[in-house]
Write a protein that holds these residues in place. Structure first.
Motif, PDB file in Angstrom:
ATOM      1  N   LEU A  36      73.687 132.311-113.608  1.00  0.00           N
ATOM      2  CA  LEU A  36      73.344 131.238-113.724  1.00  0.00           C
ATOM      3  C   LEU A  36      73.100 129.744-112.910  1.00  0.00           C
ATOM      4  O   LEU A  36      72.308 129.529-112.054  1.00  0.00           O
ATOM      5  N   LEU A  37      74.871 130.380-112.485  1.00  0.00           N
ATOM      6  CA  LEU A  37      75.056 128.863-111.028  1.00  0.00           C
ATOM      7  C   LEU A  37      74.128 129.023-109.669  1.00  0.00           C
ATOM      8  O   LEU A  37      73.523 128.909-109.379  1.00  0.00           O
ATOM      9  N   LYS A  38      74.542 130.668-109.615  1.00  0.00           N
ATOM     10  CA  LYS A  38      74.078 131.365-108.179  1.00  0.00           C
ATOM     11  C   LYS A  38      72.586 131.544-108.062  1.00  0.00           C
ATOM     12  O   LYS A  38      72.303 131.183-107.145  1.00  0.00           O
ATOM     13  N   GLY A  39      72.032 131.791-109.449  1.00  0.00           N
ATOM     14  CA  GLY A  39      70.758 131.541-109.343  1.00  0.00           C
ATOM     15  C   GLY A  39      69.395 130.196-109.114  1.00  0.00           C
ATOM     16  O   GLY A  39      68.956 130.395-108.663  1.00  0.00           O
ATOM     17  N   ALA A  40      70.275 129.101-109.084  1.00  0.00           N
ATOM     18  CA  ALA A  40      69.414 127.860-109.050  1.00  0.00           C
ATOM     19  C   ALA A  40      70.501 126.974-107.660  1.00  0.00           C
ATOM     20  O   ALA A  40      69.822 125.873-107.964  1.00  0.00           O
ATOM     21  N   ALA A  41      71.324 127.664-107.325  1.00  0.00           N
ATOM     22  CA  ALA A  41      72.492 126.938-106.096  1.00  0.00           C
ATOM     23  C   ALA A  41      71.237 126.907-104.945  1.00  0.00           C
ATOM     24  O   ALA A  41      70.649 128.079-104.638  1.00  0.00           O
ATOM     25  N   SER A  42      70.907 125.660-104.168  1.00  0.00           N
ATOM     26  CA  SER A  42      70.538 125.456-103.143  1.00  0.00           C
ATOM     27  C   SER A  42      71.221 125.679-102.251  1.00  0.00           C
ATOM     28  O   SER A  42      72.720 126.099-102.338  1.00  0.00           O
ATOM     29  N   ASP A  43      70.763 125.691-100.524  1.00  0.00           N
ATOM     30  CA  ASP A  43      71.238 126.108 -99.411  1.00  0.00           C
ATOM     31  C   ASP A  43      72.755 125.095 -99.241  1.00  0.00           C
ATOM     32  O   ASP A  43      73.893 125.236 -98.918  1.00  0.00           O
ATOM     33  N   ASP A  44      72.174 124.251 -99.613  1.00  0.00           N
ATOM     34  CA  ASP A  44      73.546 123.164 -99.416  1.00  0.00           C
ATOM     35  C   ASP A  44      74.290 122.598-100.554  1.00  0.00           C
ATOM     36  O   ASP A  44      75.258 122.338-100.646  1.00  0.00           O
ATOM     37  N   SER A  45      73.900 123.353-101.799  1.00  0.00           N
ATOM     38  CA  SER A  45      75.596 122.909-103.063  1.00  0.00           C
ATOM     39  C   SER A  45      75.624 125.003-103.203  1.00  0.00           C
ATOM     40  O   SER A  45      76.779 124.378-103.272  1.00  0.00           O
ATOM     41  N   LEU A  46      75.719 125.431-102.128  1.00  0.00           N
ATOM     42  CA  LEU A  46      76.350 126.999-102.483  1.00  0.00           C
ATOM     43  C   LEU A  46      77.402 127.174-101.773  1.00  0.00           C
ATOM     44  O   LEU A  46      78.880 127.492-103.381  1.00  0.00           O
ATOM     45  N   TRP A  47      78.035 126.377-101.570  1.00  0.00           N
ATOM     46  CA  TRP A  47      79.757 126.366-101.049  1.00  0.00           C
ATOM     47  C   TRP A  47      80.165 126.471-101.863  1.00  0.00           C
ATOM     48  O   TRP A  47      81.651 125.761-102.682  1.00  0.00           O
ATOM     49  N   SER A  48      79.851 124.700-102.773  1.00  0.00           N
ATOM     50  CA  SER A  48      80.090 123.848-104.100  1.00  0.00           C
ATOM     51  C   SER A  48      80.347 125.684-105.250  1.00  0.00           C
ATOM     52  O   SER A  48      81.234 124.930-105.896  1.00  0.00           O
ATOM     53  N   VAL A  49      78.558 125.810-105.552  1.00  0.00           N
ATOM     54  CA  VAL A  49      78.867 127.026-107.000  1.00  0.00           C
ATOM     55  C   VAL A  49      79.977 128.527-106.731  1.00  0.00           C
ATOM     56  O   VAL A  49      80.051 128.342-107.458  1.00  0.00           O
ATOM     57  N   ASP A  50      80.255 128.027-104.878  1.00  0.00           N
ATOM     58  CA  ASP A  50      80.876 129.555-104.844  1.00  0.00           C
ATOM     59  C   ASP A  50      82.555 128.954-105.829  1.00  0.00           C
ATOM     60  O   ASP A  50      83.097 129.816-105.624  1.00  0.00           O
ATOM     61  N   GLN A  51      82.738 127.448-105.004  1.00  0.00           N
ATOM     62  CA  GLN A  51      84.073 127.628-105.061  1.00  0.00           C
ATOM     63  C   GLN A  51      84.488 127.138-106.315  1.00  0.00           C
ATOM     64  O   GLN A  51      85.657 127.098-107.255  1.00  0.00           O
ATOM     65  N   THR A  52      83.644 126.526-107.547  1.00  0.00           N
ATOM     66  CA  THR A  52      83.611 126.344-108.730  1.00  0.00           C
ATOM     67  C   THR A  52      83.569 128.169-109.254  1.00  0.00           C
ATOM     68  O   THR A  52      84.412 127.883-110.887  1.00  0.00           O
ATOM     69  N   ILE A  53      82.832 129.213-108.621  1.00  0.00           N
ATOM     70  CA  ILE A  53      83.217 130.202-109.136  1.00  0.00           C
ATOM     71  C   ILE A  53      84.621 130.431-109.107  1.00  0.00           C
ATOM     72  O   ILE A  53      85.447 131.785-109.907  1.00  0.00           O
ATOM     73  N   ARG A  54      85.505 130.020-108.034  1.00  0.00           N
ATOM     74  CA  ARG A  54      86.061 130.515-107.932  1.00  0.00           C
ATOM     75  C   ARG A  54      87.532 130.018-108.688  1.00  0.00           C
ATOM     76  O   ARG A  54      87.723 130.726-109.280  1.00  0.00           O
TER      77      ARG A  54
END
Length: 165
Positions: free
Chosen positions: A65-83
């Motif tokens: 869900l998070l990766k599917g709606a992440a923008s290029d600008d927010s992908l770093w934040s989503v990746d950190q959240t997932i980690r």
């Protein structure tokens, strides 16, 4: 009735994407056919109050869900959240019946609907039944198919706890 409808929809996984995304144009935008979450803007956005994907979803669903709606600008934040979520898994408490499939109750509606359990538990809590009535409850539960349900539950538990080969 409205509250029950809300709760039913909240627990329906088919609705989680819509609850996560919110309203198009306010909470997300479509870019090349992909829904992209917009940054939170309290001045222009209404609050998203229901977050079943946060409280109820498994890690793989939340990750998707998070990766599917992440923008290029927010992908770093989503990746950190997932980690962070993956790292926290080591500290989660496992509950023996967590994930138990509803299919173990197939053919045993009296056990599946928990009417017998609710009746006895409620009356014992309210003092209408003495605690000694618990043995009667167990007898009725087994007479309703409890042996087969227990057998199915144990088979499921053994299967999910098999060592990986």
């Amino acid at each position: 009735m409205a509250t029950l409808k809300l709760l039913n929809n909240l627990y329906d996984k088919r609705n989680w994407n819509a609850l996560y995304l919110g309203v198009e144009g306010m909470h997300y935008t479509l870019k090349d056919g992909k829904a992209i979450r917009l940054p939170d803007d309290k001045r222009t956005q209404e609050n998203l109050l229901l977050h079943p994907w946060q409280e109820l979803a498994a890690l793989d669903f939340t990750t998707q869900l998070l990766k599917g709606a992440a923008s290029d600008d927010s992908l770093w934040s989503v990746d950190q959240t997932i980690r962070n979520m993956e790292g926290a898994q080591a500290y989660n408490k496992n509950i023996a019946g967590d994930g138990l499939p509803a299919s173990i109750y197939a053919g045993f509606p009296d056990i599946n609907n928990r009417t017998l359990y609710v009746e006895y538990a409620t009356k014992m809590i309210l003092g209408q039944y003495p605690i000694s009535k618990f043995d009667e409850f167990v007898e009725k539960w087994y007479a309703s198919g409890g042996d087969e349900v227990t057998k199915r539950a144990r088979a499921w538990y053994e299967k999910v706890n098999e060592p990986v080969k």
